[in-house]
Design an enzyme around this catalytic site. Sequence first.
Site, PDB file in Angstrom:
ATOM      1  N   SER A 535      -7.973  -2.546  14.913  1.00  0.00           N
ATOM      2  CA  SER A 535      -6.618  -2.332  14.429  1.00  0.00           C
ATOM      3  C   SER A 535      -5.644  -2.434  15.607  1.00  0.00           C
ATOM      4  O   SER A 535      -5.556  -3.490  16.230  1.00  0.00           O
ATOM      5  CB  SER A 535      -6.531  -0.980  13.716  1.00  0.00           C
ATOM      6  OG  SER A 535      -5.351  -0.896  12.955  1.00  0.00           O
ATOM      7  N   ASP A 620      -7.475  -5.718   3.220  1.00  0.00           N
ATOM      8  CA  ASP A 620      -6.893  -4.801   4.197  1.00  0.00           C
ATOM      9  C   ASP A 620      -5.393  -4.658   3.938  1.00  0.00           C
ATOM     10  O   ASP A 620      -4.674  -5.660   3.870  1.00  0.00           O
ATOM     11  CB  ASP A 620      -7.140  -5.339   5.610  1.00  0.00           C
ATOM     12  CG  ASP A 620      -6.850  -4.318   6.694  1.00  0.00           C
ATOM     13  OD1 ASP A 620      -6.126  -3.344   6.425  1.00  0.00           O
ATOM     14  OD2 ASP A 620      -7.361  -4.499   7.812  1.00  0.00           O
ATOM     15  N   HIS A 655      -9.426  -1.929   5.259  1.00  0.00           N
ATOM     16  CA  HIS A 655      -9.251  -1.719   6.695  1.00  0.00           C
ATOM     17  C   HIS A 655     -10.477  -1.119   7.364  1.00  0.00           C
ATOM     18  O   HIS A 655     -10.777  -1.425   8.513  1.00  0.00           O
ATOM     19  CB  HIS A 655      -8.045  -0.807   6.916  1.00  0.00           C
ATOM     20  CG  HIS A 655      -7.503  -0.819   8.301  1.00  0.00           C
ATOM     21  ND1 HIS A 655      -7.001  -1.960   8.891  1.00  0.00           N
ATOM     22  CD2 HIS A 655      -7.370   0.168   9.230  1.00  0.00           C
ATOM     23  CE1 HIS A 655      -6.580  -1.672  10.115  1.00  0.00           C
ATOM     24  NE2 HIS A 655      -6.794  -0.395  10.343  1.00  0.00           N
TER      25      HIS A 655
END
Length: 683
Positions: A535, A620, A655
């Site tokens: 991320s 995501d 995610h």
Amino acid sequence: MQNPTPPVATIIPTTHTIHGDTRTDNYRWLQDKTSADVIAYLDAENAYTKSVMEPTEALQKTLYDEMLGRIQETDLSVPYKYGDWLYYVRTEEGKQYPIYCRTKSTDATEEITLDVNALAEGEKFMSVGAYAISDDGNLLAYTTDNTGFREYTLRIKNLKTGELLPDVIEKVDGVSWAADNKTLFYTAEDETKRPHKIYRYAIGSPVIGGGGGTLIYEEPDALYRAFAYRSRDKQFLFVGSVSSTTTEFHYLERDNPAGELTMILPREENHEYYVEHREGLFYLRTNRDAPTFKLIATPVSAPEPLHWSEVLPYRPTVGLEDFDLFTGHLVTTEQADGLPQLRVLEFSTGDEHTVTFPEPTYTVSGDTNREYDTATFRFRYSSLVTPPSVFDYELSTRERTLLKETPVLAGWDRLMYVTERVFATAADGTKVPISLVRHKDTALNGSASGVLYGYGSYGISMPAVFRSSIFSLLDRGMVYAIAHIRGGGEYGKPWHDAAKLMVKINTFTDFITCADFLVEQGRVDREKLAIMGGSAGGLLMGAVVNMRPDVARACLSYVPFVDVINTMLDDTLPLTVGEYLEWGNPNDPAAYAYMMSYSPYDQLDAKPYPTMLIKTSLNDSQVMYWEPAKYVAKLRTLKTDSNPFLLHCNMDAGHGGASGRYDALHEAAFDYAFLITQLGGKP
């Protein structure tokens, strides 16, 4: 590894001019998730990655079996008391998901409140968000996401009969019960997934168009996110609105759930405060004249600063991160010298003490503490070599009782491993902590392979937490390290502020400093070093390999935020506007120029790059799949080396990757096989 021909993405230039700079994006077409061509491209990337990794399939199976072998598949959590019940979660061998349960006592009949395995039947993904029991124990409000997009649906279950009530509300971010056991407060999201409205909803009310109830609060400013929670003593519902630099809170009294909200303190730019209640006083964790926060108490009827009394003063070297109030005690979670600590204050005597821990690097946090009238605090502790351990701590006597240490099977022995904490020195003299773990037989003579993990954003600390999977790396002679770089929260808010906005570069240079330190100190071999992050940590990976492509042999990047400028120019995307305060607003020329200087997608160049595995998920909602997809497509046209460069897109997740625990282990085995093959780990 064999090296089949990678996919080639079609070039379709799209241009855009901002601040006199004409930007060309050859791969913007990949942003159309509904396009058959986009899905075909992602499928081709997955097929290529599978082909390249095919020779490692036997190793993947070995790793999976090792990781699974360390886990006690049938297990249960330590029960916690709430009302008349003891609540716990258990797992069963062969089942992907947890089962939520309760009992009236330790020897009474078990009631299953929610079986996530049943919810997941016929679904490729399943995640439970909210899990909230009414005060009388009769109703359960819970939310589920079955795509990975973190778009949750609220359901109500009657725990006395087991039936689901007809109430169904879409796009719910959080849930709190009123004291009447029939009123819910829930948070709704806007089209960018920003929680912005709080509704009061009476069970059984009409639901129209996926929503229902009475709107009691709306946050119009896109920089802010709204949420609600109850005080531990159940006297108040708090409604908060927060940006990353400013907060504002309102409240409702428990006896008046249908009443009007009352503001505590109006928002004031760069003032953050967070509120709880005890015996007629609001307790505020505030950074007014206190960069690392302090704790004050103030009457509910007069919350203004004029009436504040100090409970814990501002301490420049100690970050006050959180606090818990009970009838007779205060427990704070703090960051001191880059490590978490617990501090206890007894109200009746004024005595204070700090709970100490024996290891050089570790993580500790409060566990489930639902009861207000208690002198026991439950916390969770672990380190790189100590499995997650749940303790009850007697706040007055200071006695701690180990309730459970997560079992690690297959003959695992913590005495075979060594953990330590060392410091690398940045160019400006800042000492950056590194947590390490290795097998005790791994020599520190510059020959070891290793993995360096980093994040460094949002003020989030990267804890030295136990992961049973990494022992498959350590047993093969690898060193595992975590770089606690600026931009995180290891030294409180100042550590975060030292590497965001127009000084974000410090995050990247700190990480490079840590990598160089490990090599210079003989702890790892540069040619056997991998770097890893996800991320915002994927942004870190992209920036670092652009700045120093020789920093490591391999890079593993999860859901990486690499298309910084294009994403931050699109205010229709989730997170964008709220994150102007973290990265900057590229509509401002100065911010644009600075963000351009490190944006990984924009700074790709014709030069050698490390071997890379980039992982993403189609659903995501935090970092859209197209960021890594575009990054891979562009870099393939530029890189001058022959190192494998792989993209894997999970077509059924979000995610965090796969939701099922066995699926997640398969993903970890795949990743570790990549690392071991690239770094030459021992068999």
